[in-house]
Design an enzyme around this catalytic site. Structure first.
Site, PDB file in Angstrom:
ATOM      1  CG  ASP A 142     -29.153 -14.326  46.779  1.00  0.00           C
ATOM      2  OD1 ASP A 142     -30.114 -13.244  47.267  1.00  0.00           O
ATOM      3  OD2 ASP A 142     -28.831 -14.773  46.561  1.00  0.00           O
ATOM      4  N   GLY A 153     -31.103 -25.126  36.159  1.00  0.00           N
ATOM      5  CA  GLY A 153     -31.299 -23.647  36.275  1.00  0.00           C
ATOM      6  C   GLY A 153     -29.740 -22.758  36.516  1.00  0.00           C
ATOM      7  CB  VAL A 164     -27.105 -26.064  38.791  1.00  0.00           C
ATOM      8  CG1 VAL A 164     -26.718 -26.186  39.738  1.00  0.00           C
ATOM      9  CG2 VAL A 164     -26.802 -24.255  39.032  1.00  0.00           C
TER      10      VAL A 164
END
Ligand SMILES: *[C@@H]1O[C@H](CO)[C@@H](O)[C@H](O)[C@H]1NC(C)=O
Ligand SMILES: *[C@@H]1O[C@H](CO)[C@@H](O)[C@H](O)[C@H]1NC(C)=O
Ligand SMILES: *[C@@H]1O[C@H](CO)[C@@H](O)[C@H](O)[C@H]1NC(C)=O
Ligand SMILES: *[C@@H]1O[C@H](CO)[C@@H](O)[C@H](O)[C@H]1NC(C)=O
Ligand SMILES: *[C@@H]1O[C@H](CO)[C@@H](O)[C@H](O)[C@H]1NC(C)=O
Ligand SMILES: *[C@@H]1O[C@H](CO)[C@@H](O)[C@H](O)[C@H]1NC(C)=O
Ligand SMILES: *[C@@H]1O[C@H](CO)[C@@H](O)[C@H](O)[C@H]1NC(C)=O
Ligand SMILES: CC(=O)N[C@H]1CO[C@H](CO)[C@@H](O)[C@@H]1O
Length: 839
Positions: free
Chosen positions: A654, A536, A543
């Site tokens: 986040d 991803g 990654v």
């Protein structure tokens, strides 16, 4: 030889002659004016006037010669700066050192050496090669005064740290107020000589951490290898003085122990090649170092979650607080003592010595005599050896509740008085507990302890052997062997900025030591970053999944080469994640920095991220209610750890479903610390012009004003809970009733007593209605409009754990769809780093 001292560098004003030259000493008729300096004979240290950080004030100080940025090790007039360039440093004929503001002829600071007879002395001040500024009578060896007796925030080799019991001189450290202001800040570190001596760090006179007591080899609880490579150290404790001192093995090594304005104790080494200070060791890095973290009879283990447990034979004094991670009330005995006949002693291994401020000691007693002494006095709560060398010697007795017990790697026995009926409780095997009466058990214990000390000795030898081998294999790299040993050299260039920029890598603890992977290994493991290995897109780059030769699976986060912003996040991520250890946070294994590649290596999470389950039509049914409930719990614990339990207060900023990864057993782990921010002890809120994060999870005060606090994470957590329960995304939520977003929809249903309607149809069967209902309720409490109304994570956990009634939630933020902020970036996506302009 004297000639060597007279090197021409910057120069010194020879008061009458007007000649400028550098030397290491001045006599009573000479002076150093601002702009001129004294340099020690080996040219290591320099003395003169300087301005710290951004300040314009002038201070007389000693710093490392030829090192940039200027690193000050001692300051004379810490609290009384000179505001112009008129400073003069001189030695008075009576032996006093004076700092004078010549613009108005005021003595700003004087050293006050005590009673010195003015007629007999002919004083000279000299800056020694050790960095010690001394005053003595010309031609005599002993010092009238020395700066080593008045340390500031830096502890140099050869300095004594502790108390002179005869003169009462107390050499303690005090941190600077800030990098711009050397006056004493709130933190002090000192030798506490009550009971048996230990080091204490205090903030505004409140104990913060405790180091020690000295166990003959090092301060108890500290890893022993710390002392080996660079220096030897010693603890002197006699009738006249108590102090700690360290001496360099090789005097060409430049090392200092620094007490930062934030109260951190750091050992820093100068690396010639990179011209930087490198962090070698950090004293107060884990959470257990906080004094009394687990209260009396509590035992702290930084590697466990929760952090605190009661020592065997004890139970939480206040179970409710305890389960909410408020441990300070500590533990109490399961069974009250009935001294002298109903008690025994239980051995605790791998613990440090409890607080010794109220302890009694005798350094010549044996363990047997110590046991007898403790047994005879019913108020004695525990005993142990003082010195761990030579099979142990000396006797420490405690008479109060045992405080500040931590699990440590070094084996060390502490014998705690416990009711006989509690001796056999829990995990500890039979033979380590020892009722006073049983002779037979005693013999067994002896055999076992002899055997185990043998094993330990062998282990230590093995470790030393392995360690030396490691060292030998690395010494080839010139000048850096010491650092290579601790495994982080490649980070020097990228991550370790000068200390005043507060970039700190921890490297000391074997368990937190990061591995450096080579590019070829990583490249091979990911099939040369093949597309099909891509897992991803993270905040700062792709990654990949990798498999190492030993079959270990890893996740590789690769920083895009073009991303400058990414580099900042990359550093941020390393800085945070390396400091944190928790079951519900993803674990960093190492890094790879080679050429222009910057990569972070994580443990691989086979079940990907939470969003790949709950928002996926096919996979969503796999995730039943009990898994979801467990995931909500785990996230809450991870977040609590960030906000409260770690030594730092960290706001993640986040939190979202794609940043929650799932391990083999579907346990959640919070990841992606690229945007995280650390808060200081008393700071609760910060402000930013650059609102970053992901739409749908941002709290209103953050979007609108750019203000963020732990409560903005609580908001994101609330959104997450509602998403997990409903299986729907907050962003892009649609419903037949067009005016609602997920939060408003949930609230409306809740108000109408139909909250259960919210749940994902896929969990209808598996769900426990009361748990679903409670989760929605708590979720709604977390997304309330005003930050002050939202609960803290510790109360969230309490709410989940207990049955009682919950407060009524107020209307959530962004109540109507139209009230969602209008953002300049309309095409925002789920990838982090949405940059919003606050209005
Ligand atoms: C003298 O000057 C120094 C430095 O400018 C200043 O700090 C100090 O307050 C002055 N003292 C007096 C008495 O004016
Ligand atoms: C030495 O002289 C200084 C300045 O004249 C004075 O402040 C200090 O008290 C004197 N010290 C002694 C010990 O006489
Ligand atoms: C001390 O270190 C320097 C530089 O690393 C080295 O050249 C020197 O041989 C060392 N001295 C001793 C006695 O080990
Ligand atoms: C310490 O113990 C030794 C041996 O038992 C004894 O001779 C000595 O008097 C004790 N010292 C003190 C101060 O109690
Ligand atoms: C037990 O030790 C305490 C603390 O040292 C002391 O005050 C007390 O007198 C002792 N009691 C006995 C019976 O020796
Ligand atoms: C340690 O204890 C063992 C067994 O009691 C003994 O044989 C050995 O000599 C002791 N070592 C030292 C250094 O006292
Ligand atoms: C939609 O919301 C309105 C209130 O704004 C409510 O009266 C109506 O019943 C809702 N419709 C549905 C289908 O939920
Ligand atoms: C629910 C789920 O898909 N669990 C999987 C998590 O990962 C492990 C290891 O790959 C699988 O065995 C589980 O089935």
């Amino acid at each position: 030889m004297e000639v060597v001292h007279y090197l021409l560098i910057f120069g010194l004003l020879m008061s009458d002659l007007g000649i400028y030259r550098a030397q290491d000493s001045i006599a009573a008729d000479q002076a150093i004016r601002d702009g001129h300096t004294l340099v020690s004979a080996d040219e290591m240290y320099e003395l003169g006037f300087f301005s710290p950080g951004k300040s314009m004030n002038r201070y007389l100080g000693i710093w490392y010669n030829n090192k940039s940025p200027q690193t000050v090790v001692w300051v004379a007039n810490r609290e009384t700066p000179i505001t112009d360039l008129s400073g003069v440093f001189k030695v008075d004929t009576n032996g006093s050192l004076l700092v004078i503001a010549s613009s108005n002829n005021t003595i700003i600071w004087s050293s006050n050496p005590g009673p010195v007879s003015p007629t007999t002395i002919n004083p000279v001040a000299q800056l020694l090669s050790s960095g010690n500024l001394v005053v003595r009578t010309t031609g005599q060896e002993n010092f009238i005064w020395q700066s080593f007796d008045y340390p500031g925030d830096t502890f140099l080799p050869g300095m004594k740290f502790g108390k002179d019991l005869v003169s009462g001189l107390d050499r303690r450290w005090s941190s600077w107020k800030s990098l711009d202001d050397p006056s004493p800040g709130p933190y002090i570190l000192f030798m506490n000589i009550n009971g048996f001596p230990q080091l204490f760090e205090e903030q505004d006179s409140v104990p913060l951490s405790r180091f020690g007591p000295w166990n003959g080899v090092t301060f108890d609880g500290m890893p022993r290898h710390i002392s080996n490579a660079l220096f030897t150290h010693n603890f002197v404790f006699n009738d006249k003085e108590v102090y700690y001192v360290y001496t360099l093995v090789n005097s060409s090594v430049v090392t200092r122990v620094y007490f930062s304005p934030d109260g951190d104790v750091l050992r820093l080494n100068w690396i010639e090649r990179t011209q930087m200070w490198f962090l070698y060791w950090k004293g107060n890095s884990d959470m257990c170092i906080r004094f009394g973290q687990c209260g009396s009879y509590g035992r702290c283990d930084a590697k466990k979650s929760p952090l605190c447990s009661c020592m065997e034979g004890f139970e939480p004094r206040n179970p409710d607080e305890w389960s909410a991670s408020q441990w300070s009330s500590g533990c109490r005995r399961r069974t009250t003592l009935s001294c002298p006949d109903g008690d025994g002693f239980r051995v605790f291994k791998n613990v440090n010595m409890p607080d010794t401020r109220g302890a009694w000691f005798n350094r010549s007693m044996t363990l047997g005599e110590c046991e007898t002494a403790c047994k005879q006095n019913c108020s004695c709560t525990a005993y142990a050896n003082i010195d761990i060398r030579m099979n142990g010697s000396g006797c420490l007795l405690w008479f109060e509740d045992l405080m500040d017990v931590r699990t440590v790697d070094e084996s060390r026995d502490l014998y705690v008085r416990i009711a006989v009926s509690d001796l056999t409780i829990q995990s500890i095997p039979e033979f380590t507990s020892r009722p006073v009466s049983s002779k037979k058990r005693q013999t067994i214990t002896w055999v076992v302890s002899i055997l185990s000390s043998l094993v330990i000795v062998i282990l230590i030898l093995a470790i030393m052997y392995g360690w030396r081998k490691k060292k030998r294999s690395q010494v080839k790299i010139p000048g850096n062997s010491v650092i290579v040993l601790f495994g982080l050299l490649p980070f020097v260039d990228v991550l370790v900025k000068p200390i005043d920029e507060e970039y700190i890598m921890e490297s000391q603890d074997d368990d937190t030591e990061l591995t450096s992977f080579s590019l070829s290994v990583i490249s091979k493991s990911t099939n040369d970053f093949a597309n099909d290995k891509k897992l991803g897109q993270g905040g700062f780059g792709p990654v990949y999944k990798g498999v190492l030769d030993d079959r270990r699976e890893i996740a590789v986060k690769r920083l895009s080469k073009t991303s400058r912003q990414g580099l900042g996040e990359f550093k941020n991520e390393v800085e945070f994640i390396a400091k944190l250890q928790h079951r519900n946070l993803v674990k960093l294994l190492g890094y790879c920095i080679q050429g222009d590649e910057n990569m972070l290596i994580y443990e691989y999470m086979p079940n990907k991220s939470l969003d790949s389950f709950i928002f996926d039509k096919i996979k969503s049914p796999i995730l039943g209610w009990s898994d979801r409930f467990n995931i909500i719990h785990g996230i809450a614990r991870g977040l609590l750890y960030l906000h409260q339990d770690s030594r730092f207060k960290i706001v993640h900023r986040d939190l979202k479903t794609s940043n929650v990864l799932l391990d083999v057993d579907m346990n959640p782990k919070i990841s992606d610390f690229g945007l995280a921010r650390m808060f200081r002890e008393h700071e609760n809120e910060a402000n930013t012009n650059n609102v970053v994060g992901t739409l749908g999870y941002l709290a209103p005060e953050y979007v609108v004003d750019g203000t963020f606090s732990e409560k903005s994470d609580v908001f994101s957590f609330g959104v997450l809970v509602l998403e997990i329960v409903s299986g729907k995304k907050n962003k892009g939520f649609s419903h037949e009733n067009d005016s609602d977003n997920l939060l408003a929809h949930a609230w409306r249903l809740f108000e109408e007593d139909m909250a259960l309607e919210l749940r994902d149809p896929h969990i209808r069967e598996s769900c426990v209605a009361s748990e679903v209902f409670r989760s929605i309720h708590i979720g709604l409490l977390c997304v309330q409009h005003f930050a002050k109304d939202r609960p803290t994570m510790s109360s969230v956990i309490l709410m989940f754990d207990k049955e009682g009634a919950l407060p009524q939630p107020k209307q959530p933020a962004f109540f109507a769809k139209g009230s969602l902020p209008q953002l300049s970036l309309a095409s925002v996506n789920d990838i982090t780093m949405t940059t919003l302009e606050p209005r």
